[in-house]
Design an enzyme around this catalytic site. Structure first.
Site, PDB file in Angstrom:
ATOM      1  NE  ARG A  67     -10.833  -1.785  -4.316  1.00  0.00           N
ATOM      2  CZ  ARG A  67     -10.304  -0.630  -4.659  1.00  0.00           C
ATOM      3  NH1 ARG A  67     -10.468  -0.174  -5.884  1.00  0.00           N
ATOM      4  NH2 ARG A  67      -9.616   0.089  -3.797  1.00  0.00           N
ATOM      5  CG  HIS A  92      -7.028  -0.808 -12.024  1.00  0.00           C
ATOM      6  ND1 HIS A  92      -7.069  -1.835 -11.117  1.00  0.00           N
ATOM      7  CD2 HIS A  92      -7.325   0.315 -11.312  1.00  0.00           C
ATOM      8  CE1 HIS A  92      -7.380  -1.364  -9.916  1.00  0.00           C
ATOM      9  NE2 HIS A  92      -7.547  -0.063 -10.020  1.00  0.00           N
TER      10      HIS A  92
END
Length: 311
Positions: A226, A274
């Site tokens: 994250r 990502h």
């Protein structure tokens, strides 16, 4: 009476998931279920959900037995006070395998010095002997399903693996630490650190100026977890000073990463969009349907979110 299953995610996700979900439902004996993007709230039995869905008020869903998240991350919805029914996060075998492969690739890249060994026109021919895995200390921050899977694979390759988590965990073959003192000890030996913690108030800025300084000089960082786990300004300063040799970052506080973000042009940063792990519709659908089966059989749901912890 057939089950009513509301698919509450963006339209493009429906195109990806409709067929795999129907196949999984049919295989589990729920072939007559009403799977749709629009169902009267009072009739919905289960919500198959993505946090970026327009559905944010769960109050009208008075008979819904569970909300089944399509994402591993649930930080965007755990604070929703209208969501009072059980919430299950996604633990997808396909996602886990993808994460393991991505992390292992980048650990080996750093461990073997692959970037250094790629010869260019202006590079001198200087052979060197890379260390063996047993001579390398890798620390995995976060020992949930993803962190444990990554740690086990690295152990299988012969790395010295230390795992750290907020609460005590046990992983055969690895040194397992927890708590604030454990974090300090883990980071002090982290030649390569892999971040796989959830995004909570307690984990924000786990890597900051103080904790980065605790790492061995010239350490490497890999973050597929994250974005908020890292204090960005502190990491940039540590890279500039040489305290951290290089960082590979797959997640960020703002995504897509703004074009003027200094990470894009920093010579010691690798940016990836990502892609470390993506939920696979086929395997994720089987996880969703297994929880539906459990709900209908009055068995405990799997992968339930602890609202107090936030994951």
């Amino acid at each position: 009476m057939p089950l009513n299953l509301l698919f509450a995610a963006r339209p493009e996700r429906w195109e990806t998931y409709e067929r795999p979900l129907r196949d999984a439902l049919d295989k589990a004996g729920f072939g007559d279920a009403n799977l749709a993007q629009e169902i009267a709230p009072q009739d919905v039995d289960y919500i198959i959900y993505a946090p970026n869905s327009p559905l944010q008020d769960f109050t009208p869903y008075i008979k819904t037995k569970a909300v089944l998240n399509l994402w591993a991350g649930v930080e965007a919805i755990t604070g929703n006070e209208t969501l009072t029914m059980p919430l299950a996060r996604m633990v997808d075998p396909g996602l886990t395998k993808g994460m393991v492969e991505w992390v292992t690739g980048h650990v080996l890249r750093y461990h073997l010095g692959i970037d250094t060994d790629i010869l260019r026109d202006d590079t001198k021919w200087v052979p060197r002997t890379p260390p063996l895995a047993q001579e390398r200390q890798v620390v995995v921050l976060g020992l949930g399903a993803l962190g444990a899977a990554v740690a086990n694979t690295l152990l299988g390759l012969g790395f010295n693996v230390t795992g750290w988590s907020r609460s005590p965990k046990d992983l055969p073959g690895a040194t397992c630490l927890h708590g604030e003192d454990g974090l300090t000890k883990a980071l002090s030996q982290a030649e390569i650190a892999v971040l796989l913690l959830p995004d909570t108030a307690a984990t924000e800025n786990t890597l900051n100026a103080e904790t980065l300084a605790q790492m061995p000089k010239g350490a490497f960082i890999i973050n597929p977890g994250r974005g908020p786990l890292i204090d960005d300004a502190a990491l940039l300063a540590a890279l500039d000073s040489g305290q951290i040799a290089h960082a590979t970052l797959d997640v960020f506080r703002v995504e897509p990463l703004p074009t003027d973000d200094p990470y894009w042009t920093h010579p010691k940063v690798t940016v990836t969009p990502h892609i470390a792990a993506e939920t696979r519709a086929s395997t994720a659908s089987e996880v969703i349907v297994e929880n539906i089966r459990r709900g209908e059989a009055d068995e405990p749901f799997i992968n339930l979110v602890d609202r107090a912890l936030g994951y």
